[in-house]
Design an enzyme around this catalytic site. Structure first.
Site, PDB file in Angstrom:
ATOM      1  N   GLY A  78       4.024   0.611   2.187  1.00  0.00           N
ATOM      2  CA  GLY A  78       4.889  -0.463   1.696  1.00  0.00           C
ATOM      3  C   GLY A  78       5.477  -0.157   0.328  1.00  0.00           C
ATOM      4  O   GLY A  78       6.684  -0.324   0.107  1.00  0.00           O
ATOM      5  N   ARG A 115     -14.248  12.810  13.408  1.00  0.00           N
ATOM      6  CA  ARG A 115     -15.004  11.585  13.134  1.00  0.00           C
ATOM      7  C   ARG A 115     -15.593  10.932  14.380  1.00  0.00           C
ATOM      8  O   ARG A 115     -16.741  10.512  14.373  1.00  0.00           O
ATOM      9  CB  ARG A 115     -14.079  10.586  12.428  1.00  0.00           C
ATOM     10  CG  ARG A 115     -13.731  11.056  11.045  1.00  0.00           C
ATOM     11  CD  ARG A 115     -12.743  10.168  10.366  1.00  0.00           C
ATOM     12  NE  ARG A 115     -12.546  10.649   8.994  1.00  0.00           N
ATOM     13  CZ  ARG A 115     -11.698  10.115   8.132  1.00  0.00           C
ATOM     14  NH1 ARG A 115     -10.944   9.088   8.487  1.00  0.00           N
ATOM     15  NH2 ARG A 115     -11.590  10.597   6.913  1.00  0.00           N
ATOM     16  N   GLY A 126       0.839  -1.194   0.000  1.00  0.00           N
ATOM     17  CA  GLY A 126       0.000   0.000   0.000  1.00  0.00           C
ATOM     18  C   GLY A 126       0.871   1.240   0.000  1.00  0.00           C
ATOM     19  O   GLY A 126       2.041   1.191  -0.393  1.00  0.00           O
ATOM     20  N   LEU A 127       0.310   2.355   0.428  1.00  0.00           N
ATOM     21  CA  LEU A 127       1.085   3.596   0.375  1.00  0.00           C
ATOM     22  C   LEU A 127       2.396   3.456   1.128  1.00  0.00           C
ATOM     23  O   LEU A 127       3.451   3.861   0.636  1.00  0.00           O
ATOM     24  CB  LEU A 127       0.268   4.754   0.946  1.00  0.00           C
ATOM     25  CG  LEU A 127      -0.856   5.244   0.045  1.00  0.00           C
ATOM     26  CD1 LEU A 127      -1.598   6.387   0.717  1.00  0.00           C
ATOM     27  CD2 LEU A 127      -0.316   5.699  -1.298  1.00  0.00           C
ATOM     28  N   LEU A 178      -3.299   8.879   4.640  1.00  0.00           N
ATOM     29  CA  LEU A 178      -2.465   8.884   3.437  1.00  0.00           C
ATOM     30  C   LEU A 178      -1.161   9.602   3.744  1.00  0.00           C
ATOM     31  O   LEU A 178      -0.076   9.183   3.340  1.00  0.00           O
ATOM     32  CB  LEU A 178      -3.204   9.581   2.292  1.00  0.00           C
ATOM     33  CG  LEU A 178      -4.576   8.996   1.937  1.00  0.00           C
ATOM     34  CD1 LEU A 178      -5.180   9.724   0.746  1.00  0.00           C
ATOM     35  CD2 LEU A 178      -4.468   7.517   1.619  1.00  0.00           C
TER      36      LEU A 178
END
Lengths: 257, 639
Positions: free
Chosen positions: B47, B332, B44-45, B443
């Site tokens: 890795g 959130r 992913g971002l 991110l």
């Protein structure tokens, strides 16, 4: 609703495959197509049979993992819709639904509905990037990108690499996939230095991977879940021809492959 | 025995720590870098960016992912954006403000130095991504555009329509493939890490299963980097991709890596509500929608009129009412709890009353439909596809769902865990978000860790460690491989009557009820009885069809669910021990008079890092005290 699902079963890459019919009662119209397959698999497991293998992950239409031929159409009847985002309300009670894997020489079947799409990664390896070493980047706003260019680059960059374009193409061409990447990067100022090298490398790799050529059927554009336009293929051909006409570029790219 | 948790935070003023540290890190010379093999698990971002950057530096990298291509890692599904303290809007943003918002957003349960570094590095991330060709949204003048996200009063979020995660991941993936082509990275797709191998107390390799052939093999290296994401799928229904799992980090935990703050989970306020028993996962509607959407429910409980027939005077825009300074862009955890509260009062909408409206009526009137379509078109389409309702005409119905896990393996400032040589990046570690993550910060963290932190800190580890050559013929590899194979055989050999999914659903339901948005000591204690019972049933009754020597998705899922069944217990134990409410961890017995989270800084201003002590044994708690030297520990208020 109640459906008959006719599924391609194939135990492995070398095994012979065949279509098998399964009755699936109590399908909710609000379920996704993959959730319908989940239900079928729960039944098969309970009955002591092996469940149907299919690729899937995000189930939000963005990872590109899922994708099957549904009644002969890549990703099924929904326009600009991945298989995971297709809902059973698109079918009617009593329908026969035929489900097959992507069919293309470049995508060998792994098992049932799962295929090997590594060829697409290899096309990207042949130039589908901008060489920008980590830490070497200039200030982000030092290069202006006109909004229309950025928007068009985005339209091409929306590709999720699912392979539906290949599956839908009578030639099994990967032109839309390859063209989308060439356009995404080639439309941006950052992508200019490698533009020709990229076009040569990717197109030649695509040919080496036993994908077919593009003869403008336009099926890819219809099947693409992200609505990517075949206009990008024209752009790819232009970039490729321009690059091929420059021997120095062509040699450099050949050396890089 | 208590393991000393040395976070290795550099000395000096907060703003200078990272620069000073970079100057002090030991280096590996270019010729020696290629002698080192680094195993990166996950693409992913975090890795992919780590694997690409390490390879560019000259290390030999092996990268593993369970998906068929590294481009499909779950980072791809992130919608809304990525934060960076560029202050391009001139609205008063700064590194300090991003740092402060993130610390406060995390309810003062994160490490100051890590978060400050994250804010510093955020600026470089945008530069890097733009250079790679990430097509961020732009203004007509050609400059980068920004929007606002929850928990901030500035516009610092960079975005690419509703597909920011996809575009950032494709950028990192392309950098990774560039290095694969160059020969610096060897990529292993459809390969799942099933255990960690330690030699002389250091992480020296992994045992993996080839998901196509079923072969169990090992890979040896000088360091292991886990970038394997979070564990929200412990709830079964979550916004996380179906394959996302805890196995890599959990297996490392069982080998000695401490697991920190497992009870810190994020329930995202804006997801499409559950529609029925067939539901396999939940779909997020990006937080960015709250820039223009207004959240409301009817004032009167049981008001069954369709939304357009309810006049404004009879609507309760409860976020605007309760939190006037942040309104619909409240963080959130707060927005999720507020939604639960109004639904508990019987004012929820839609089937089952578990939903609230997210209404674009006013924004469409103000800006016109084309402007809204330009900003959120793909999200509106996705909503319509799933619900068969048109959000341009009727308000969306949304409800909270598990989305992200702040807890993860404990790491020091260098992103190394308690096992030397084991590094943990992105969502898989615990480090930067405290008890609640702000939108558009995942991110940022994934790329900060992968592009800008690990490439430097791993060199320090390699340069300062005497690593004897170790190959996969070492006895320890043989031993762990045999254990992994034994586990696979046991799953296949149980031959019970219940499917893997039925256990996963049961566990998810239990965790949602007991360890979800509201946690009570009684409920948690019951869960600590129920989970071991379910685990016993699993190992006695699970049915995994097929064989181990083939592509077998039931077997893959079975292994993952078995690990979730162990993790779940640790989550509940952590939630029970933390007798306070903070961020996403809301204890019903620790709230203020008006239902807000009540922290207890006297007793709980620490990271809870748990040590595995064996099957059936109680885990041991270790504490890393959190020192706040630069911010004042304040009651978090968005009113």
């Amino acid at each position: 609703m109640k459906l008959t699902v006719r599924v391609w079963r194939q135990a492995g890459p070398q095994a012979a495959g065949r279509l098998v019919d399964y009755e699936v009662p109590d399908v909710s119209p609000d379920a996704s197509f993959l959730e319908m397959l989940d239900g079928l698999n729960e039944r098969l497991t309970a009955a002591g049979e092996e469940p149907v293998a299919f690729d899937h992950d995000c189930r939000e239409g963005i990872c590109g993992a899922c994708g099957v031929m549904i009644n002969g159409v890549a990703h099924g009847p929904g326009r600009a819709t991945t298989t995971c985002q297709l809902h059973m309300r698109s079918f009617r009670d009593g329908d026969l639904v035929t489900v097959e894997p992507w069919r293309a020489r470049a995508f060998p079947v792994v098992r049932d509905l799962v295929v090997d799409r590594a060829a697409l990664d290899r096309v990207v390896q042949a130039g589908g990037f901008i060489s920008a070493r980590t830490g070497s980047a200039p200030e982000a706003n030092s290069v202006l990108v006109p909004k229309p260019d950025a928007d068009l680059a985005f339209d091409a960059a929306a590709c999720i690499g699912c392979g539906a374009c290949v599956a839908a193409c009578p030639n099994a061409s990967a032109s839309l996939f390859t063209a989308a990447k060439i356009a995404h990067l080639g439309l941006l100022p950052q992508g200019q230095p490698e533009r020709h090298r990229r076009a040569l490398g990717m197109v030649e790799r695509m040919d080496l991977e036993s994908f077919g050529g593009c003869t403008w059927f336009g099926e890819c554009q219809e099947a693409c879940p992200k609505g990517i336009s075949i206009d990008f293929i024209t752009r790819m051909n232009r970039d490729y021809l321009r690059a091929a006409a420059q021997p120095a570029q062509a040699e450099a790219a050949a050396g890089a492959i | 025995m208590t393991i000393p948790l040395d976070a290795k935070v550099p000395a000096g003023p907060l703003a200078e720590k990272w620069d000073r540290h970079r100057g002090a890190l030991r280096l590996v010379n270019p010729a020696n870098k290629r002698k080192h093999v680094i195993l990166v698990v996950g693409s992913g971002l975090a890795g992919a960016s780590a694997a690409a950057s390490l390879s560019e530096l000259g290390y030999r990298v092996k990268c593993f992912c369970f998906q068929d291509s590294p481009r499909r890692a779950h980072s791809i599904a992130a919608q809304g954006g990525i934060n960076a303290a560029k202050n391009y809007q001139g609205d008063g943003d700064s590194i300090w403000r991003l740092f402060y918002d993130t610390i406060k957003g995390g309810d003062f349960r994160a490490r100051e130095a890590n978060v400050y570094r994250l804010a510093q590095v955020s600026v470089e991330i945008i530069d890097q991504c733009v250079a790679q060709g990430v097509p961020f949204a732009r203004e007509y003048g050609g400059l980068l555009a920004n929007r606002s996200f929850g928990g901030a009063q500035v516009s610092r979020t960079f975005y690419a329509r509703g597909q920011t995660g996809q575009q950032l991941l494709i950028g990192a993936y392309q950098a990774l493939e560039k290095e694969v082509a160059r020969g610096g990275v060897e990529m292993f797709p459809r390969t799942e890490m099933l255990d960690l191998v330690l030699v002389d107390g250091r992480a020296r390799g992994i045992v993996v299963r080839d998901l196509v052939t079923g072969a169990v093999t090992s890979h040896a290296g000088d360091a292991v980097v886990l970038a394997t994401g979070g564990y929200a799928n412990v709830f079964y229904l979550s916004t996380t991709a179906k394959g996302s799992n805890v196995t890599a980090t959990w297996r490392a935990h069982r080998r000695g890596a401490l697991f920190a703050n497992p009870c810190y989970t994020q329930i995202h306020p804006t997801c499409i509500p559950v529609s029925g028993d067939h539901q396999s996962k939940l779909t997020l509607m990006s937080e960015s929608l709250r820039n223009d959407g207004r959240v409301w429910v009817p004032k009167r409980a049981g008001d069954a009129r369709p939304p357009h027939e309810i006049p404004d005077a009879e609507r309760d825009y409860y976020l605007e009412r309760k939190y006037p300074s942040f309104g619909n862009l409240s963080p959130r955890d707060i927005a999720s709890r507020a939604a639960k509260e109004v639904c508990d009062e019987g004012r929820g909408v839609g089937p089952g009353g578990r939903g609230v409206y997210l209404d674009f009526r006013d924004a469409i009137q103000r800006l016109g439909e084309p402007a809204i379509a330009e900003r959120y078109g793909n999200l509106f389409e996705m909503y319509q596809r799933i619900t068969d309702e048109n959000p341009y005409r009727a308000p969306m119905r949304i409800y909270p769902a598990p989305h992200y896990t702040m807890g993860g393996l404990w790491v020091d400032y260098n992103l190394m865990g308690t096992i030397p040589g084991l590094h943990v990046l992105g969502e898989a570690n615990f480090s930067d978000h405290g008890a609640n993550r702000l939108g558009a910060s995942a991110l940022m963290q994934g790329l900060a860790d992968g592009y800008f932190v690990i490439p430097l800190t791993i060199g320090d580890y390699l340069a300062s460690s005497k690593l004897a050559p170790v190959g996969t013929d070492h006895a320890e590899f043989r031993r762990v491989e045999a254990e992994v194979q034994g586990r696979v055989n046991r799953l296949l050999g149980t031959r019970g009557t219940r499917s893997v999914d039925s256990f996963h659903k049961a566990l998810g339901h239990l965790m949602w009820e007991r360890c979800g948005m509201a946690r009570s000591p009684g409920g948690l204690r019951e869960a600590l009885v129920e989970i071991p019972t379910l685990r016993e049933q699993f190992w006695a009754e699970v049915r995994v069809p097929g064989t181990g020597e083939a592509f077998n998705q039931s077997l893959e899922r079975a292994g993952r669910v078995a690990d979730f069944l162990e993790l779940a217990e640790l989550m509940c134990r952590d939630a029970l021990h933390r007798e306070e409410s903070c961020g996403g961890h809301f204890r019903t017995d620790h709230q203020t008079g008006d239902g807000e989270a009540k922290r207890d800084d006297e007793r709980f201003c620490y990271v809870a890092a748990w040590e595995w002590t064996g099957e059936g044994a109680e885990p041991q708690l270790h504490r890393e005290p959190l020192a706040f030297e630069n911010v004042h520990l304040a009651t978090r208020s968005y009113k």
